[in-house]
Design a protein around this motif. Structure first.
Motif, short mmCIF file in Angstrom:
data_model
loop_
_atom_site.label_atom_id
_atom_site.label_comp_id
_atom_site.label_asym_id
_atom_site.label_seq_id
_atom_site.Cartn_x
_atom_site.Cartn_y
_atom_site.Cartn_z
N MET A 1 0.34 -1.54 0.21
CA MET A 1 -0.22 0.46 -0.21
C MET A 1 0.70 1.24 -0.35
SD MET A 1 -2.93 0.53 2.65
CE MET A 1 -4.03 2.18 2.44
N VAL A 2 0.51 1.81 -0.58
CA VAL A 2 1.22 3.45 -1.18
C VAL A 2 0.85 4.13 0.08
CG1 VAL A 2 2.19 5.82 -2.58
CG2 VAL A 2 1.51 2.95 -3.14
N THR A 3 1.93 4.77 0.47
CA THR A 3 1.60 6.17 1.84
C THR A 3 1.53 7.23 1.08
OG1 THR A 3 3.97 6.28 2.33
CG2 THR A 3 2.99 4.36 3.49
N GLN A 4 0.69 8.07 2.04
CA GLN A 4 0.41 9.05 1.39
C GLN A 4 1.33 10.09 1.48
OE1 GLN A 4 -2.78 10.77 1.44
NE2 GLN A 4 -1.74 12.75 0.53
N ASN A 5 2.72 10.08 2.60
CA ASN A 5 4.21 10.98 2.02
C ASN A 5 4.66 10.32 0.81
OD1 ASN A 5 3.66 12.03 4.34
ND2 ASN A 5 4.73 10.91 6.07
N GLU A 6 4.50 9.13 0.82
CA GLU A 6 4.62 7.90 -1.10
C GLU A 6 4.58 8.92 -2.04
OE1 GLU A 6 6.96 3.79 -0.52
OE2 GLU A 6 4.00 4.44 -0.09
N MET A 7 2.68 9.25 -2.18
CA MET A 7 2.38 9.75 -2.60
C MET A 7 2.23 11.42 -2.90
SD MET A 7 -1.42 7.93 -2.36
CE MET A 7 -2.13 9.51 -2.93
N ASN A 8 2.81 12.28 -1.55
CA ASN A 8 3.05 13.52 -1.92
C ASN A 8 4.80 13.65 -2.23
OD1 ASN A 8 0.52 14.65 -0.53
ND2 ASN A 8 1.55 14.02 1.14
N GLY A 9 4.98 12.73 -2.13
CA GLY A 9 6.97 12.62 -2.44
C GLY A 9 6.55 12.48 -4.14
N ARG A 10 6.00 11.36 -4.28
CA ARG A 10 5.82 10.99 -6.54
C ARG A 10 4.90 12.63 -6.90
NH1 ARG A 10 3.50 5.28 -6.14
NH2 ARG A 10 5.33 4.17 -5.93
N ARG A 11 4.23 13.68 -6.48
CA ARG A 11 3.42 14.50 -6.75
C ARG A 11 4.39 15.24 -7.18
NH1 ARG A 11 -1.06 16.50 -3.71
NH2 ARG A 11 -1.60 14.31 -3.99
N GLU A 12 5.22 15.98 -5.28
CA GLU A 12 5.94 16.89 -5.72
C GLU A 12 7.03 17.24 -6.92
OE1 GLU A 12 7.10 20.53 -4.40
OE2 GLU A 12 5.29 19.59 -3.66
N GLU A 13 7.78 14.54 -7.07
CA GLU A 13 8.87 15.10 -8.39
C GLU A 13 8.35 15.72 -9.63
OE1 GLU A 13 12.30 14.45 -10.10
OE2 GLU A 13 11.76 14.48 -7.97
N ASN A 14 6.95 14.66 -9.39
CA ASN A 14 6.57 15.43 -11.14
C ASN A 14 6.12 16.83 -10.99
OD1 ASN A 14 5.64 12.43 -11.71
ND2 ASN A 14 3.49 12.59 -10.55
N THR A 15 5.92 17.77 -9.98
CA THR A 15 6.03 18.71 -10.26
C THR A 15 7.15 20.13 -11.19
OG1 THR A 15 4.20 18.93 -8.75
CG2 THR A 15 5.12 21.06 -9.26
N ARG A 16 8.04 19.73 -10.13
CA ARG A 16 9.44 19.53 -10.41
C ARG A 16 9.98 18.94 -12.11
NH1 ARG A 16 12.25 17.61 -6.22
NH2 ARG A 16 10.95 18.29 -3.80
N GLU A 17 9.76 18.05 -12.01
CA GLU A 17 9.50 17.63 -13.79
C GLU A 17 9.28 18.41 -14.73
OE1 GLU A 17 9.33 13.34 -13.64
OE2 GLU A 17 10.74 13.04 -12.63
N ASN A 18 8.11 18.32 -14.63
CA ASN A 18 7.12 19.13 -15.54
C ASN A 18 7.71 20.76 -15.45
OD1 ASN A 18 4.78 17.42 -15.74
ND2 ASN A 18 3.82 17.03 -14.01
N SER A 19 7.29 21.18 -14.51
CA SER A 19 7.99 22.42 -14.36
C SER A 19 9.24 23.11 -15.12
CB SER A 19 8.59 23.39 -13.21
OG SER A 19 7.00 23.18 -12.16
N ALA A 20 10.22 21.44 -15.22
CA ALA A 20 12.12 21.83 -15.71
C ALA A 20 11.35 21.42 -17.52
CB ALA A 20 12.14 20.88 -15.51
N TYR A 21 10.14 21.01 -17.35
CA TYR A 21 9.78 20.72 -19.12
C TYR A 21 9.04 22.11 -19.37
CZ TYR A 21 7.67 19.79 -23.08
OH TYR A 21 7.03 18.90 -24.32
N ILE A 22 8.90 22.59 -19.37
CA ILE A 22 8.03 24.11 -19.66
C ILE A 22 9.08 25.34 -19.72
CG2 ILE A 22 6.55 25.41 -18.93
CD1 ILE A 22 4.80 23.51 -17.03
N ARG A 23 9.82 25.20 -18.47
CA ARG A 23 11.13 26.00 -18.22
C ARG A 23 11.79 25.59 -19.34
NH1 ARG A 23 15.35 27.33 -15.32
NH2 ARG A 23 15.98 29.64 -14.62
N GLN A 24 12.10 24.97 -20.12
CA GLN A 24 12.65 24.22 -21.44
C GLN A 24 12.31 24.80 -22.77
OE1 GLN A 24 13.80 20.18 -21.75
NE2 GLN A 24 14.67 20.81 -23.87
N MET A 25 11.27 24.84 -22.77
CA MET A 25 10.22 24.58 -24.13
C MET A 25 10.20 26.49 -23.66
SD MET A 25 9.51 22.23 -25.81
CE MET A 25 10.91 21.56 -25.08
#
Length: 77
Positions: free
Chosen positions: A1-25
């Motif tokens: 089972m995935v904990t809330q902290n793991e889900m939040n961590g993944r969401r944060e990492e996705n946000t950083r990756e998406n922001s990096a992609y947007i910034r590059q574009m």
């Protein structure tokens, strides 16, 4: 089972990756606008580029709506 902290961590990492992609574009779009001599467009794209960098570095929240959505209902701020 995935904990809330793991889900939040993944969401944060996705946000950083998406922001990096947007910034590059945005950087690439700025170069195109610069080549076309579109000064105002260059300025607006540059502002978005800076904002994406701030979000990526977590110096600024993604938006007011995301900040409200991400709050836990049992935690007062």
């Amino acid at each position: 089972m995935v904990t809330q902290n793991e889900m939040n961590g993944r969401r944060e990492e996705n946000t950083r990756e998406n922001s990096a992609y947007i910034r590059q574009m945005l950087g690439e779009l700025r170069q195109v606008a610069l080549g076309e001599g579109a000064d105002m467009l260059c300025y607006l794209i540059e502002m978005a580029y800076i904002e994406a960098g701030d979000v990526q570095a977590r110096r600024r929240p993604r938006s007011f709506l995301h900040r409200e959505r991400d709050k836990s209902p049992n935690v007062s701020v």
